[in-house]
Design a protein around this motif. Structure first.
Motif, PDB file in Angstrom:
ATOM      1  N   PRO A 145     -26.376  13.625  19.215  1.00 24.43           N
ATOM      2  CA  PRO A 145     -26.301  12.158  19.270  1.00 24.43           C
ATOM      3  C   PRO A 145     -25.046  11.542  19.937  1.00 24.43           C
ATOM      4  O   PRO A 145     -24.435  10.904  20.175  1.00 24.43           O
ATOM      5  N   TRP A 146     -24.077  12.833  19.244  1.00 22.78           N
ATOM      6  CA  TRP A 146     -22.627  12.155  19.819  1.00 22.78           C
ATOM      7  C   TRP A 146     -22.029  12.424  21.056  1.00 22.78           C
ATOM      8  O   TRP A 146     -21.477  11.290  21.831  1.00 22.78           O
ATOM      9  N   LEU A 147     -22.903  13.252  21.998  1.00 25.41           N
ATOM     10  CA  LEU A 147     -23.071  13.349  23.556  1.00 25.41           C
ATOM     11  C   LEU A 147     -23.078  12.364  24.138  1.00 25.41           C
ATOM     12  O   LEU A 147     -23.305  11.653  25.360  1.00 25.41           O
ATOM     13  N   ARG A 148     -24.780  11.925  23.909  1.00 25.41           N
ATOM     14  CA  ARG A 148     -24.906  10.065  23.689  1.00 25.41           C
ATOM     15  C   ARG A 148     -24.438   9.303  23.784  1.00 25.41           C
ATOM     16  O   ARG A 148     -23.896   8.024  24.618  1.00 25.41           O
ATOM     17  N   VAL A 149     -23.446   9.784  23.133  1.00 22.74           N
ATOM     18  CA  VAL A 149     -22.483   8.151  22.404  1.00 22.74           C
ATOM     19  C   VAL A 149     -21.624   8.296  23.993  1.00 22.74           C
ATOM     20  O   VAL A 149     -20.989   6.999  24.097  1.00 22.74           O
ATOM     21  N   ILE A 150     -20.999   9.200  23.590  1.00 27.20           N
ATOM     22  CA  ILE A 150     -20.120   9.300  24.753  1.00 27.20           C
ATOM     23  C   ILE A 150     -20.162   8.761  26.368  1.00 27.20           C
ATOM     24  O   ILE A 150     -19.647   8.438  26.867  1.00 27.20           O
ATOM     25  N   THR A 151     -21.292   9.276  26.354  1.00 27.20           N
ATOM     26  CA  THR A 151     -22.336   9.249  27.905  1.00 27.20           C
ATOM     27  C   THR A 151     -22.768   7.184  27.894  1.00 27.20           C
ATOM     28  O   THR A 151     -22.282   6.503  29.114  1.00 27.20           O
ATOM     29  N   ARG A 152     -22.656   6.762  26.796  1.00 23.98           N
ATOM     30  CA  ARG A 152     -23.040   5.144  26.769  1.00 23.98           C
ATOM     31  C   ARG A 152     -21.547   4.694  27.297  1.00 23.98           C
ATOM     32  O   ARG A 152     -21.513   3.589  27.512  1.00 23.98           O
ATOM     33  N   HIS A 153     -20.425   5.164  26.449  1.00 19.80           N
ATOM     34  CA  HIS A 153     -19.575   4.750  26.406  1.00 19.80           C
ATOM     35  C   HIS A 153     -18.109   4.976  27.258  1.00 19.80           C
ATOM     36  O   HIS A 153     -17.438   3.878  27.534  1.00 19.80           O
ATOM     37  N   ARG A 154     -18.510   6.546  27.599  1.00 20.14           N
ATOM     38  CA  ARG A 154     -17.101   6.491  28.094  1.00 20.14           C
ATOM     39  C   ARG A 154     -15.501   6.949  27.554  1.00 20.14           C
ATOM     40  O   ARG A 154     -15.098   5.682  28.353  1.00 20.14           O
ATOM     41  N   PRO A 155     -15.877   7.061  26.001  1.00 16.87           N
ATOM     42  CA  PRO A 155     -14.199   6.654  26.006  1.00 16.87           C
ATOM     43  C   PRO A 155     -13.021   6.813  26.321  1.00 16.87           C
ATOM     44  O   PRO A 155     -13.525   8.317  26.497  1.00 16.87           O
ATOM     45  N   LYS A 156     -12.260   6.900  26.132  1.00 15.66           N
ATOM     46  CA  LYS A 156     -10.669   7.421  26.501  1.00 15.66           C
ATOM     47  C   LYS A 156     -10.024   8.718  25.639  1.00 15.66           C
ATOM     48  O   LYS A 156      -9.437   9.297  25.683  1.00 15.66           O
ATOM     49  N   ALA A 157     -10.452   7.705  24.329  1.00 13.32           N
ATOM     50  CA  ALA A 157      -9.767   8.278  22.814  1.00 13.32           C
ATOM     51  C   ALA A 157     -10.853   9.006  22.376  1.00 13.32           C
ATOM     52  O   ALA A 157     -11.635   7.968  22.218  1.00 13.32           O
ATOM     53  N   THR A 158     -11.173   9.920  21.669  1.00 13.51           N
ATOM     54  CA  THR A 158     -12.096   9.417  20.016  1.00 13.51           C
ATOM     55  C   THR A 158     -10.837  10.818  19.279  1.00 13.51           C
ATOM     56  O   THR A 158     -10.333  11.163  19.613  1.00 13.51           O
ATOM     57  N   GLY A 159     -11.941  11.004  17.722  1.00  8.62           N
ATOM     58  CA  GLY A 159     -11.143  11.601  16.834  1.00  8.62           C
ATOM     59  C   GLY A 159     -12.160  12.713  15.748  1.00  8.62           C
ATOM     60  O   GLY A 159     -13.146  12.334  16.587  1.00  8.62           O
TER      61      GLY A 159
ATOM     62  N   GLU B 267     -21.666  -0.332  16.483  1.00  9.29           N
ATOM     63  CA  GLU B 267     -23.666   0.241  16.670  1.00  9.29           C
ATOM     64  C   GLU B 267     -23.562   1.413  15.825  1.00  9.29           C
ATOM     65  O   GLU B 267     -22.721   1.904  15.356  1.00  9.29           O
ATOM     66  N   PHE B 268     -24.858   1.488  15.040  1.00  8.96           N
ATOM     67  CA  PHE B 268     -25.905   2.632  14.778  1.00  8.96           C
ATOM     68  C   PHE B 268     -26.940   2.459  14.797  1.00  8.96           C
ATOM     69  O   PHE B 268     -27.784   1.823  15.007  1.00  8.96           O
ATOM     70  N   GLU B 269     -26.706   4.348  14.944  1.00  5.73           N
ATOM     71  CA  GLU B 269     -28.927   4.629  15.722  1.00  5.73           C
ATOM     72  C   GLU B 269     -29.212   3.873  16.746  1.00  5.73           C
ATOM     73  O   GLU B 269     -30.384   3.040  16.800  1.00  5.73           O
ATOM     74  N   GLU B 270     -27.876   3.592  17.538  1.00 11.95           N
ATOM     75  CA  GLU B 270     -28.198   2.853  18.669  1.00 11.95           C
ATOM     76  C   GLU B 270     -28.634   1.357  19.723  1.00 11.95           C
ATOM     77  O   GLU B 270     -29.049   0.685  19.882  1.00 11.95           O
ATOM     78  N   SER B 271     -28.256   0.645  17.951  1.00 12.25           N
ATOM     79  CA  SER B 271     -28.458  -0.634  17.799  1.00 12.25           C
ATOM     80  C   SER B 271     -27.401  -1.276  17.263  1.00 12.25           C
ATOM     81  O   SER B 271     -26.544  -0.635  16.031  1.00 12.25           O
ATOM     82  N   TRP B 272     -27.472  -2.684  18.207  1.00 10.19           N
ATOM     83  CA  TRP B 272     -25.852  -3.468  17.251  1.00 10.19           C
ATOM     84  C   TRP B 272     -26.224  -3.811  15.977  1.00 10.19           C
ATOM     85  O   TRP B 272     -26.981  -5.332  16.138  1.00 10.19           O
ATOM     86  N   THR B 273     -25.607  -4.254  14.946  1.00  4.56           N
ATOM     87  CA  THR B 273     -25.033  -5.117  14.528  1.00  4.56           C
ATOM     88  C   THR B 273     -24.001  -5.596  14.754  1.00  4.56           C
ATOM     89  O   THR B 273     -22.674  -5.573  14.807  1.00  4.56           O
ATOM     90  N   THR B 274     -24.447  -7.644  14.191  1.00  6.63           N
ATOM     91  CA  THR B 274     -23.558  -8.653  14.871  1.00  6.63           C
ATOM     92  C   THR B 274     -22.467  -8.933  13.976  1.00  6.63           C
ATOM     93  O   THR B 274     -22.394  -8.761  12.425  1.00  6.63           O
ATOM     94  N   TRP B 275     -21.676  -9.885  14.652  1.00  5.10           N
ATOM     95  CA  TRP B 275     -21.190 -10.433  13.532  1.00  5.10           C
ATOM     96  C   TRP B 275     -21.293 -11.287  12.504  1.00  5.10           C
ATOM     97  O   TRP B 275     -20.971 -11.254  11.481  1.00  5.10           O
ATOM     98  N   GLY B 276     -22.611 -11.641  13.430  1.00  8.15           N
ATOM     99  CA  GLY B 276     -23.354 -12.986  12.639  1.00  8.15           C
ATOM    100  C   GLY B 276     -23.414 -12.481  11.182  1.00  8.15           C
ATOM    101  O   GLY B 276     -23.316 -12.449   9.450  1.00  8.15           O
ATOM    102  N   THR B 277     -23.971 -10.521  10.937  1.00  6.12           N
ATOM    103  CA  THR B 277     -24.978 -10.192   9.622  1.00  6.12           C
ATOM    104  C   THR B 277     -24.011  -9.435   9.091  1.00  6.12           C
ATOM    105  O   THR B 277     -24.657  -9.387   7.799  1.00  6.12           O
ATOM    106  N   LEU B 278     -23.047  -9.452   9.418  1.00  7.32           N
ATOM    107  CA  LEU B 278     -21.111  -8.887   8.076  1.00  7.32           C
ATOM    108  C   LEU B 278     -21.267  -9.652   7.424  1.00  7.32           C
ATOM    109  O   LEU B 278     -20.921 -10.305   6.650  1.00  7.32           O
ATOM    110  N   GLN B 279     -21.339 -11.209   8.499  1.00  6.24           N
ATOM    111  CA  GLN B 279     -20.835 -12.582   7.833  1.00  6.24           C
ATOM    112  C   GLN B 279     -21.618 -13.171   7.177  1.00  6.24           C
ATOM    113  O   GLN B 279     -21.457 -13.493   6.076  1.00  6.24           O
ATOM    114  N   GLY B 280     -23.399 -12.383   7.108  1.00  6.11           N
ATOM    115  CA  GLY B 280     -24.161 -12.352   6.199  1.00  6.11           C
ATOM    116  C   GLY B 280     -23.733 -11.809   4.559  1.00  6.11           C
ATOM    117  O   GLY B 280     -24.014 -12.614   3.622  1.00  6.11           O
TER     118      GLY B 280
END
Length: 503
Positions: free
Chosen positions: A232-246, A22-35
């Motif tokens: 932006p970091w707080l928005r990421v936390i709100t979207r995903h609610r991780p148990k751990a981060t760095g 996820e980058f700038e609130e949009s997902w890059t897929t494995w298909g794009t990485l493979q390309g």
């Protein structure tokens, strides 16, 4: 499974529509990485750059740069990292010194003043969001023996806090050992596992490098940020609610200073922190405010990452009595402390830290002597006391920067201080200092504060330890890993001295 095989498996077999980054609130897929992988591998093959080829990558915190990292590892080439955060002239000099046969970067990075020219007759590839293409039609050199670095996965820059960054070669054994101790093994019943990891540290730093590659190796998705920014970091936390981060210590301070509420961090149980020393009082404040344990780590680029750490269980049991420690060694890592002659000294005594691990560039069976002064106590906890090569020699007298820093930070207007050696024709070196103001002290009379700080130093330090100049600044200059850059600090102090003289 080794890292090259694992990343090849993902690039060859991951479903094209599976979310990866996820980058700038949009997902890059494995298909794009493979390309990008197919495009890069095809062009490099066309020009004769096969296994072991040293490929320079101007690293930015972007999904396409992660794709190149994955591709070069999977296709058994060697990554040579360049920092996009450098001014163009420094980037150009770095590329010229590295003398790689291939340079890859975004069009923006390659367009920097002198950057393309510094690559000389190397093949230069412009990196787009889904493919690479030849940047220009210049004639490029044929592959030669010096362009090959077999068995090396990455040539990575150190942080450069005390001098020009050095290149460290991370070989396959080091790399695989580091990745196996830092993240879970890939799942055996599928390519992926649940969970999201947040990466806000620059990829060019070993922390950001592992922050991106480690979770992908383990089958997790990552959220990639260009840099840490609170909202932006707080928005990421709100979207995903991780148990751990760095988070680096500066980010921890930002969260506390901004008055972020506990409910905004709901779900986080632990935060790992590294790159620089994290004050125990900051860790205590975070625990008291949010109920979240901050777990320090200790490592270096030379060891492909961390070699000592705190776990949640260790923190719960030992932190009250071991606050300030860097933790215990990771599995497979042995630590000892030696005197100046290399003889091991008893637990609890200070000396030079030596490390033995398969992550070491000298191999798993040899001790590597570091530049860190340290203590390993009777319970196996590591305490870093400074650097043996950190002393400023002023006319034959040694000045330890950390001693001066602690005095400067006693002043209530000072958020953080840093001390650096300034060349001096008479004395060889003299200490100079920069202090970063507390946010609430932005309107302080800086000249008056500098005089106060000089008086404070004269009160608490020996005469030769007192800095010859103290610059009061809004923000200390930092490396990509958020450490204070002493080289850049010297430039800031030189400018401040010039301003003071003209005034």
């Amino acid at each position: 499974m080794d890292s090259r095989s694992r990343f090849a498996e993902l690039l060859d077999n991951a479903p094209a529509d599976a979310e990866a980054i996820e980058f700038e609130e949009s997902w890059t897929t494995w298909g794009t990485l493979q390309g990008i992988d197919r495009s890069l591998d095809s062009v490099l093959g066309e020009y004769g750059h096969g296994e072991g080829t040293r490929v320079g990558l101007i690293l930015e915190n972007r999904p396409e740069c992660v794709a190149v990292l994955l591709s070069l590892i999977a296709r058994r080439r060697c990554i040579v990292t360049f920092s996009s955060l450098q001014p163009p002239e420094r980037l150009s000099a770095d590329i010229a010194r590295a003398d790689v046969p291939v340079v890859v970067g975004t069009a923006t990075a390659l367009a920097g003043d002198g950057v393309r020219e510094s690559a000389g007759d190397a093949l230069v590839l412009a990196l787009g969001t889904d493919a690479v293409q030849v940047f220009d039609d210049r004639e490029v050199r044929a592959a030669r023996q010096s362009d090959i670095s077999p068995g090396v996965i990455v040539e990575m820059l150190t942080s450069g806090t005390t001098g020009p960054p050095k290149r460290v070669l991370l070989r396959e054994k080091q790399f695989d050992t580091a990745i196996s101790t830092s993240v879970p093994a890939p799942p055996t019943d599928s390519l992926f596992r649940r969970g999201v990891s947040i990466v806000s540290t620059p990829l060019v730093h070993i922390g950001g490098f592992w922050g991106a590659l480690g979770p992908l190796f383990a089958g997790r998705r990552i959220v990639l940020m260009t840099k840490f920014a609170l909202e932006p970091w707080l928005r990421v936390i709100t979207r995903h609610r991780p148990k751990a981060t760095g988070l680096v210590p500066a980010a921890l301070r930002s969260i506390l200073n901004a008055g972020v509420t506990a409910d905004q961090l709901d779900g986080i149980e632990v935060v790992t922190t590294g790159t620089t020393f994290c004050p125990p009082e900051l860790i205590d404040d975070f625990l008291e405010t949010y109920g979240i344990r901050v777990l320090p780590t200790y490592g270096a680029t030379e060891f492909a990452g961390a070699v000592a750490y705190w776990t949640k269980a260790l923190h719960e049991k030992w932190w009250e009595s071991k606050a300030g420690s860097a933790g215990r060694p990771l599995p497979g890592v042995t630590l000892r402390v030696t005197d100046e002659n290399g003889a091991e000294i008893p637990a609890g005594e200070q000396g030079r830290l030596e490390i033995r691990t398969a992550q070491s560039p000298v191999g798993a069976d040899s001790w590597l002597r570091t530049s860190d002064l340290a203590v390993v106590d009777a319970d196996g906890f590591l305490w870093i006391r400074g650097r043996a090569d950190d002393a400023i020699v002023r006319g034959g007298f040694k000045v330890h920067p950390d001693t001066v820093r602690k005095v400067l930070e006693q002043h209530p207007s000072v958020h953080e201080a840093a001390v650096a050696p300034r060349p001096d024709d008479r004395l060889g070196q003299v200490p100079v200092a920069g202090v970063e103001l507390e946010p609430a002290e932005a309107g302080t009379d800086r000249a008056a504060l500098a005089k106060e700080l000089d008086g404070l130093c004269r009160q608490h330090l020996l005469p030769y330890e007192v800095p010859v100049h103290i610059a009061v600044v809004d923000a200390l200059p930092r490396t990509p890993s958020s450490k204070v850059s002493r080289m850049d600090l010297l430039d800031v102090i030189a400018a401040d001295m010039a301003t003071s003289i003209s005034a």
